[in-house]
Design a protein around this motif. Structure first.
Motif, PDB file in Angstrom:
ATOM      1  N   VAL A   4       0.828  -1.194   0.000  1.00  0.00           N
ATOM      2  CA  VAL A   4       0.000   0.000   0.000  1.00  0.00           C
ATOM      3  C   VAL A   4       0.864   1.246   0.000  1.00  0.00           C
ATOM      4  O   VAL A   4       0.567   2.238  -0.659  1.00  0.00           O
ATOM      5  N   GLN A   7       1.971   2.203  -3.541  1.00  0.00           N
ATOM      6  CA  GLN A   7       0.894   2.797  -4.327  1.00  0.00           C
ATOM      7  C   GLN A   7       0.543   4.176  -3.803  1.00  0.00           C
ATOM      8  O   GLN A   7       0.263   5.084  -4.592  1.00  0.00           O
ATOM      9  N   GLU A  61      -7.158   3.496  -1.348  1.00  0.00           N
ATOM     10  CA  GLU A  61      -6.404   3.105  -2.524  1.00  0.00           C
ATOM     11  C   GLU A  61      -7.178   3.473  -3.786  1.00  0.00           C
ATOM     12  O   GLU A  61      -8.361   3.140  -3.910  1.00  0.00           O
ATOM     13  N   LYS A 160      -4.509  -5.919  -5.331  1.00  0.00           N
ATOM     14  CA  LYS A 160      -5.044  -4.983  -4.355  1.00  0.00           C
ATOM     15  C   LYS A 160      -5.651  -5.750  -3.197  1.00  0.00           C
ATOM     16  O   LYS A 160      -5.915  -6.950  -3.297  1.00  0.00           O
ATOM     17  N   TYR A 168     -11.087  -2.223  -8.615  1.00  0.00           N
ATOM     18  CA  TYR A 168      -9.993  -2.151  -9.584  1.00  0.00           C
ATOM     19  C   TYR A 168     -10.376  -1.264 -10.770  1.00  0.00           C
ATOM     20  O   TYR A 168      -9.519  -0.641 -11.383  1.00  0.00           O
TER      21      TYR A 168
END
Length: 209
Positions: A4, A7, A61, A160, A168
């Motif tokens: 994480v 990203q 995210e 993910k 996604y």
């Protein structure tokens, strides 16, 4: 699984870089600017959390679609890609605006369908996305094909934390951006049409006596 933190740092760097008025900055300085922004996002603050971490707390995210779209925009700013046509942008924004309208109202209890639940067993949803990708391919929209393909591939690989295909594919930022671009283009086209309607008609030259 992609960490994480990685990203989050990449998301922070791309968002800040794209928001900066770097079109006025010479091309040779834009790559170093992106690296500087990335480093700034990683450095921990006195609270122990980095700016990228705070962004992660605010946005969660981002979808694979958002990441690929921002990477494409960054590559464009760096001169690695050529600008696409306005038709391709309109097609791409239309696809994600429609997907957002399909997902979010139903997920907030509007209507009887649980469209978010479709993402847990997404065979039909993946088939729909496959048809959209094929349509974009026929239209020559390679960025759209790349985005949909990578989002589906990422879901298949489970990179993910979420196991829902929708996470996604889209997020609120992608949907709001798409709707905003479509609305802005529609308003601009309407204003252009109105100006053409009220523009004085060209006067014909009078014939010689």
């Amino acid at each position: 699984m992609i960490p994480v933190s990685l990203q989050s740092c990449l998301s922070f760097a791309l968002i800040v870089f794209l928001l900066l008025p770097n079109r006025r900055i010479p091309m040779r300085y834009r790559g170093p600017l992106l690296l500087v922004v990335l480093v700034i996002g990683i450095i921990p603050l006195p609270t122990g959390l980095s700016l990228a971490g705070y962004l992660r707390g605010l946005t969660d995210e981002l979808s694979i679609t958002a990441m690929v779209w921002m990477l494409a925009g960054t590559a464009l700013r760096l001169g690695w890609l050529q600008p696409g046509s306005s038709a391709c942008s309109w097609q791409l924004c239309s696809v994600f605006a429609v997907l957002g309208v399909l997902l979010y109202p139903a997920s907030m209890g509007v209507g009887m369908l649980d469209t978010y639940g479709w993402g847990y067993s997404p065979r039909m949803l993946i088939a729909l996305i496959g048809m959209l990708a094929l349509a974009l391919l026929l239209l020559g929209n390679m960025l759209g094909v790349l985005i949909l393909t990578l989002a589906t591939l990422a879901f298949t690989l489970g990179i993910k934390a979420s196991d829902n295909y929708w996470d996604y594919l889209i997020d609120p930022f992608v949907v709001f951006y798409s709707i905003g671009v479509l609305a802005a283009n529609s308003i601009a086209a309407l204003l252009k049409w109105r100006r053409s309607q009220f523009a004085p008609a060209p006067q014909l030259d009078e014939g010689l006596d």
